[in-house]
Structure formats: C-alpha cells, structure tokens
Write an enzyme that holds these catalytic residues in place. Structure first.
Site, PDB file in Angstrom:
ATOM      1  N   SER A  64       0.830  -1.161  -0.065  1.00  0.00           N
ATOM      2  CA  SER A  64       0.018   0.054  -0.127  1.00  0.00           C
ATOM      3  C   SER A  64       0.892   1.084  -0.097  1.00  0.00           C
ATOM      4  O   SER A  64       0.320   2.155  -0.429  1.00  0.00           O
ATOM      5  CB  SER A  64      -1.014   0.212   1.180  1.00  0.00           C
ATOM      6  OG  SER A  64      -0.165   0.229   2.279  1.00  0.00           O
ATOM      7  N   LYS A 137       0.188   4.585   6.844  1.00  0.00           N
ATOM      8  CA  LYS A 137      -0.157   5.556   5.753  1.00  0.00           C
ATOM      9  C   LYS A 137       0.532   6.910   5.763  1.00  0.00           C
ATOM     10  O   LYS A 137       0.999   7.107   6.758  1.00  0.00           O
ATOM     11  CB  LYS A 137      -1.817   5.692   6.021  1.00  0.00           C
ATOM     12  CG  LYS A 137      -2.414   4.204   5.855  1.00  0.00           C
ATOM     13  CD  LYS A 137      -2.307   3.299   4.668  1.00  0.00           C
ATOM     14  CE  LYS A 137      -3.085   2.120   4.549  1.00  0.00           C
ATOM     15  NZ  LYS A 137      -3.076   1.493   3.417  1.00  0.00           N
TER      16      LYS A 137
END
Length: 249
Positions: A64, A137
C-alpha cells in the site's frame, strides 16, 4: 594439663593447589554468570524503555505504500510524535486499526513456543512489531482540514489547494473514487502512496471504524528504513507538497 612445650596447632584446613584452582574457577564462573545476567537484564530493560517511550520497529507487510516502502522493509517509528512534537501533513504514520480496516490479516503458522518467544522479543523491542493490528499510511488531512477529490484521477485537494504528490507509486493516480470530507477534531485523514492498492481512509467511509484515524491511535511517525541494507534511508516529509495549503478556516 597442657603441655607448655607442645607446638601451636593451626586449625585452618590447608588446601592443595588443585583445590585452590577449582575454587578459584568456580568463583570466576559465578562472577561471569552474574555479570552476564546483569548485562542481559539491563539491555532488556533499556530496550523496553526505548520501545515504550522513544522508538519502535515495524515491518511493512503490504504494497500500500509503494514505492516509498515495500514489503519486508523494516522502519523505525518515533513515538515522540504526536506528543512533544506535532504531526504534519505528509508525515508517514503507524497507527492502530480504528476498527474494521484490517479484515483479512493472515499470520504465518507458528507453534506455541515460537509464538511465545516472538511475543516476548517483540514486547521488549528486540523484534519489529507485526502488522496484526497496525497500519502505515501518509497523513493528508489534519483536524479541521477539508480534503476532497472528484475521482477518476483528479488531484486531491486540501483546503482548496490541489496537491502535487511526487511520492505516488509509478502509474498510480491521486484517487479513482470521489470523496469530500472535513476532518473532525482530534482525527486524521490518511492515504497510501500506492493509491489503487491501499485500503485507506477513502475505502473505509461507512465502515464501523469510519474513515478517520483518531490521534490516540497513532503510534508514531516513521522516520527511517533500516532493513534491508540496500533500502536504508531517511523517510522525509515532502514539505513542498503541502507548503501552499492554508490552515483550515
């Protein structure tokens, strides 16, 4: 009656050289074990304190955050942010799952001993934390920020300013789906650099945990990749990407 002319008796048992050597060896062995135990315990306590208050290691389990981070990377996370230092847009954060973001996490099979040893070493900070309940993230929106995109490759905007995002993975687009949110107080809007392969804030709208990450769930800011050695390097904040973004009105 005592014989005054009898020689004085020495009641101390005399040791042969071999016995003295054995006793000396035992003393040295006990001292070595004691010193080794002190060193090991001190190292474990220091490692635990560092992990608890300063720095913790994590490994990257998913794509990701390509190409900033790839699977198998080990990163160090500063636990001083948030805290003594403030979070900034562009920071890469490790955080606990707000609820429902991680639904298909699979762990390698381990026996009871392997699990116990791994958990103990992770607890004291000698092994990196697994991804069982954590994600990593990039912070895009801070509390109060208005974050939006019309989707279909349109840029992400923060407080009306379109972002130029040089950290996106090759071939990735800013967002393939539309969204328009205002970040609540005490929470964050986060997105992965590999946008089309990141179940980030956009994909958790309407889920039990919601699309935002509470500040209290943030473990810290990743600041360096330490393993493998050919990936060694600092994880810097792309300050110019957000330099034109105004404070929320």
């Amino acid at each position: 009656m005592t014989d005054q002319n009898a020689p004085e008796r020495d009641d101390v048992e005399l040791e042969t050289p071999r016995a003295q050597h054995r006793r000396s060896g035992r003393s040295v062995g006990v001292a070595w074990l004691r010193e080794s135990a002190i060193i090991v315990v001190s190292a474990l306590v220091l490692s635990l304190l560092v992990k608890t208050f300063l720095v913790q290691a994590f490994f990257i389990p998913s794509p990701s955050m390509h190409d900033t981070l790839i699977e198998g990377d080990r990163v160090l996370v500063s636990k001083l942010t948030p805290g003594p230092f403030d979070l900034h847009r562009g920071d890469i954060v490790v955080f606990k799952d707000p609820g429902g973001w991680l639904t298909d996490v699979t762990k390698p099979h381990e026996n009871a001993l392997q699990t116990a040893v791994g958990d103990a070493l992770t607890f004291v900070g000698l092994l990196p934390q697994d991804a069982g309940e954590h994600l990593i993230k990039r912070v895009i929106g801070l509390p109060g920020d208005h974050v939006a995109s019309t989707g279909a490759g349109a840029p992400v905007t923060v407080n009306g300013v379109a972002l130029d995002e040089p950290y996106l993975a090759p071939g990735a687009i800013p967002s393939e789906i539309p969204f328009d949110v205002t970040v609540p107080a005490g929470e964050l809007w986060v997105m992965g650099d590999n946008r089309q392969h990141s179940a980030d804030s956009r994909w958790n709208m309407g889920k039990p945990g919601g699309p935002f990450v509470p500040m209290g769930n943030v473990v810290g800011v990743a600041f360096v990749t330490v393993w493998p050695f050919d990936r060694l390097g600092a994880l810097t904040n792309p300050a110019t990407t957000f330099s034109a973004v105004p404070d929320p009105s």
